[in-house]
Design a protein around this motif. Structure first.
Motif, short mmCIF file in Angstrom:
data_model
loop_
_atom_site.label_atom_id
_atom_site.label_comp_id
_atom_site.label_asym_id
_atom_site.label_seq_id
_atom_site.Cartn_x
_atom_site.Cartn_y
_atom_site.Cartn_z
N ILE A 175 44.14 34.91 18.75
CA ILE A 175 43.85 35.15 20.06
C ILE A 175 43.64 33.83 20.96
O ILE A 175 42.74 32.93 20.59
CB ILE A 175 42.73 36.01 20.39
N MET A 176 44.81 33.32 21.78
CA MET A 176 44.48 32.17 22.42
C MET A 176 43.89 32.48 23.60
O MET A 176 43.84 33.61 24.16
CB MET A 176 46.04 31.72 22.68
N ASN A 179 41.02 28.76 29.18
CA ASN A 179 40.10 29.19 30.22
C ASN A 179 39.89 30.58 30.63
O ASN A 179 40.06 31.07 32.12
CB ASN A 179 40.74 28.43 31.44
N ASP A 180 39.61 31.51 29.65
CA ASP A 180 39.47 32.80 29.72
C ASP A 180 40.79 33.52 30.61
O ASP A 180 40.52 34.58 31.12
CB ASP A 180 38.26 33.34 30.51
N GLY A 181 41.81 32.95 30.31
CA GLY A 181 42.91 33.30 30.78
C GLY A 181 43.11 33.23 32.32
O GLY A 181 44.17 33.73 32.74
N ILE A 182 42.47 32.32 32.94
CA ILE A 182 42.55 32.17 34.37
C ILE A 182 43.23 30.76 34.54
O ILE A 182 42.51 29.79 34.26
CB ILE A 182 41.31 32.34 35.03
N ALA A 206 47.03 37.35 23.89
CA ALA A 206 46.64 36.46 25.01
C ALA A 206 45.53 37.11 25.56
O ALA A 206 45.50 38.23 25.92
CB ALA A 206 47.68 35.97 26.20
N TYR A 207 44.36 35.96 25.53
CA TYR A 207 43.14 36.71 26.09
C TYR A 207 42.91 36.77 27.49
O TYR A 207 43.64 36.21 28.51
CB TYR A 207 41.76 35.47 25.74
N VAL A 208 42.34 37.95 27.78
CA VAL A 208 42.29 38.53 29.46
C VAL A 208 40.88 39.16 29.50
O VAL A 208 40.40 40.09 28.88
CB VAL A 208 43.29 39.23 29.80
N GLY A 239 51.40 39.98 22.40
CA GLY A 239 50.63 41.13 23.51
C GLY A 239 49.23 40.59 24.22
O GLY A 239 49.17 39.36 24.10
N PHE A 240 48.36 41.21 24.22
CA PHE A 240 47.24 40.86 25.16
C PHE A 240 46.06 41.50 24.47
O PHE A 240 46.11 42.82 24.00
CB PHE A 240 47.38 41.12 26.44
N PHE A 241 45.06 40.70 24.61
CA PHE A 241 43.54 40.95 23.90
C PHE A 241 42.63 41.18 25.27
O PHE A 241 42.45 40.22 26.12
CB PHE A 241 42.95 39.64 23.21
#
Length: 393
Positions: A175-176, A179-182, A206-208, A239-241
Motif C-alpha cells: 500500500i503506497m 501524504n495520505d493520498g493528498i 494506493a492509499y486513500v 487498485g485502491f486502499f
C-alpha cells in the motif's frame, strides 16, 4: 333360653371380600399398565463445534451417536439426514453399535443447518448441527502497509523490492501512501520504487483516507483517486486502499458511490476497504476485499466471524484481510498466520509486524517499517500455501 344367630356388621365384610378376591386371582392381572414411551437421543460426533467450517462442493463426513432410553440403540436403527442446499449419500443410513454416518456435499456457501433424525422402536429423536460453508480457499497473499518514505539513501521499500521474488508462490501487495493520498504532483521517489517493485512482480494499491464516511467528501476522495492514476499511471497501480472505512449501514451509501466510481474508471481495479473490524454484511458489496481485523496479535486469537458475521463464509478467503501489530516475536507472527489461514478465520490477505501500537493512548506507529522477521513472514506464508512445515524461527 332361646339362642339367636350372630350377625356381622357390614364393615366387617370388607376384609373378607378383599381376601376372597385375592385368593381368586383378581386385582393386578385385571388391568395391563401402559408401556412407557422410549426416549431417542441423537448427538453429532462429526463435525464438531470446533471443526464446523467446511468447503462448498467437498465431501464432508457426518456422523451421530444414537441411544434409546440411555442405552446404545439397536443395530439397524434408521437415521435420516437432511439440509438445505446439500445432498447426502446415503440419505438414510442404519446404525451399528449406536453410530450412524453419511457423506454430505453442500452446494452453496454460508451458514447451514444439518439435521439427523433417528427412529428406534417406533420413537424418533433428532439433532441439528450448524456448519459454515465457504468457497475453496485461495493462496494467502501478503498485504503490506508500506507507509514509509522511500528515501533514495535506502528504506524498507528497497527490502520489499529485493525480496519480491524470493518466494515466487507468494503474492506481495504494498500500500503506497504519499501524504495520505493528498497531493497534486508525483513524488519521484515513490514513482521510482513503485516501478521497481511492480517490475519484480509485486503489486501496488494506493492509499486513500475516507474519514469514516463523515470526515471527507466524496468529491475530495474522487480527486485523490484521479490524481493517483494521473501521476503514477494505471499500469503501476492494481487498485485502491480505502482507509478509515465505516462499518455500519449509516455510511453504506457513501462507500457505494466511491466503489462505483472506481469500478467505472476500470472494472479491474481492486478496492480494498479497511473498517478494521467486521462490518455489516452489505459492506461486502462496496469492496472487493475488507480488512475485518486491524489490531494486536493477542486480540486476533479471539477473532471469530461466527459470532454474528457468518456472511463472511459466503465469500472466498481472498475477500478478507487482517493487519496485525504487536506480534513481538516470530512465533507470535506464525500463530497469527496460522489463524488467518484456518477455515474459521477464512482470511486470505495477511500481515503481521513486531512494531507496537497502543490504541488507548494512540502511541506508536506499527506501519513505519517492515517487521524484523520480514523474510520469515514470507517463508511462513509460502509454507502455509504449500501445506508444508513452517520454517523455524
Amino acid at each position: 333360653m332361646t339362642s339367636h344367630p350372630s350377625t356381622l356388621h357390614p364393615l366387617a365384610l370388607i376384609p373378607l371380600l378383599t381376601a376372597l378376591l385375592g385368593g381368586c386371582g383378581g386385582g393386578s392381572d385385571s388391568t395391563t399398565p401402559p408401556t412407557p414411551t422410549g426416549q431417542v437421543r441423537v448427538q453429532f460426533t462429526s463435525p464438531t463445534d470446533t471443526d464446523n467450517v467446511r468447503t462448498v462442493g467437498a465431501a464432508i463426513p457426518v456422523a451421530v451417536g444414537v441411544t434409546f432410553n440411555g442405552a446404545i440403540a439397536a443395530d439397524g436403527s434408521s437415521v435420516l439426514w437432511s439440509a438445505a442446499n446439500a445432498s447426502f449419500s446415503p440419505a438414510r443410513s442404519s446404525s451399528t453399535g449406536g453410530q450412524a454416518s453419511s457423506t454430505m456435499v453442500a452446494t452453496a456457501g454460508g451458514m447451514l443447518q444439518v439435521q439427523a433424525s433417528a427412529t428406534v422402536a417406533g420413537q424418533t429423536g433428532s439433532a441439528t448441527q450448524t456448519l459454515y460453508l465457504r468457497p475453496a480457499p485461495q493462496a494467502l497473499e501478503v498485504l503490506v502497509p508500506a507507509y514509509f518514505y522511500p528515501n533514495p539513501s535506502g528504506s524498507a521499500w528497497d527490502q520489499l523490492i529485493s525480496t519480491a521474488q524470493a518466494y515466487p508462490g507468494v503474492q506481495v501487495t504494498a500500500i503506497m501512501n504519499p501524504n495520505d493520498g493528498i497531493f497534486s504532483s508525483a513524488d519521484e521517489q515513490f514513482a521510482r520504487v513503485v516501478s521497481d517493485f511492480t517490475g519484480e512482480g509485486g503489486q501496488v494499491v494506493a492509499y486513500v483516507a475516507t474519514g469514516y464516511g463523515t470526515g471527507r467528501s466524496v468529491s475530495a476522495i474522487k480527486q485523490n483517486i484521479d490524481n493517483y492514476l494521473r501521476y503514477y499511471g494505471r499500469n503501476q497501480l492494481s487498485g485502491f486502499f480505502l482507509d478509515e472505512m465505516g462499518a455500519t449501514s449509516q455510511h453504506l451509501a457513501f462507500y457505494k458511490q466511491i466503489y462505483s466510481y472506481i469500478k467505472g474508471l476500470d472494472e479491474e481495479l481492486r478496492v480494498i476497504g479497511n473498517p478494521g473490524t467486521l462490518p455489516v454484511a452489505d459492506y461486502a458489496g462496496v469492496a472487493d476485499v475488507l480488512v475485518t481485523f486491524e489490531g494486536k496479535a493477542s486480540d486476533y486469537t479471539r477473532f471469530n466471524p461466527q459470532d454474528g458475521s457468518a456472511w463472511v463464509y459466503a465469500k472466498t478467503n481472498s475477500a478478507q484481510a487482517m493487519l496485525v501489530h504487536n506480534a513481538t516475536s516470530c512465533t507470535a507472527m506464525q500463530t497469527a498466520m496460522r489463524a488467518a489461514a484456518s477455515a474459521r478465520n477464512n482470511t486470505g490477505l495477511v500481515y503481521a509486524t513486531d512494531l507496537l501500537y497502543d490504541f488507548a493512548t494512540n502511541t506508536g506507529n506499527p506501519w513505519a517499517n517492515l517487521p524484523s522477521y520480514w523474510t520469515s513472514l514470507l517463508g511462513t506464508v509460502s509454507a502455509l500455501n504449500r501445506g508444508t512445515a513452517l520454517p523455524g524461527c
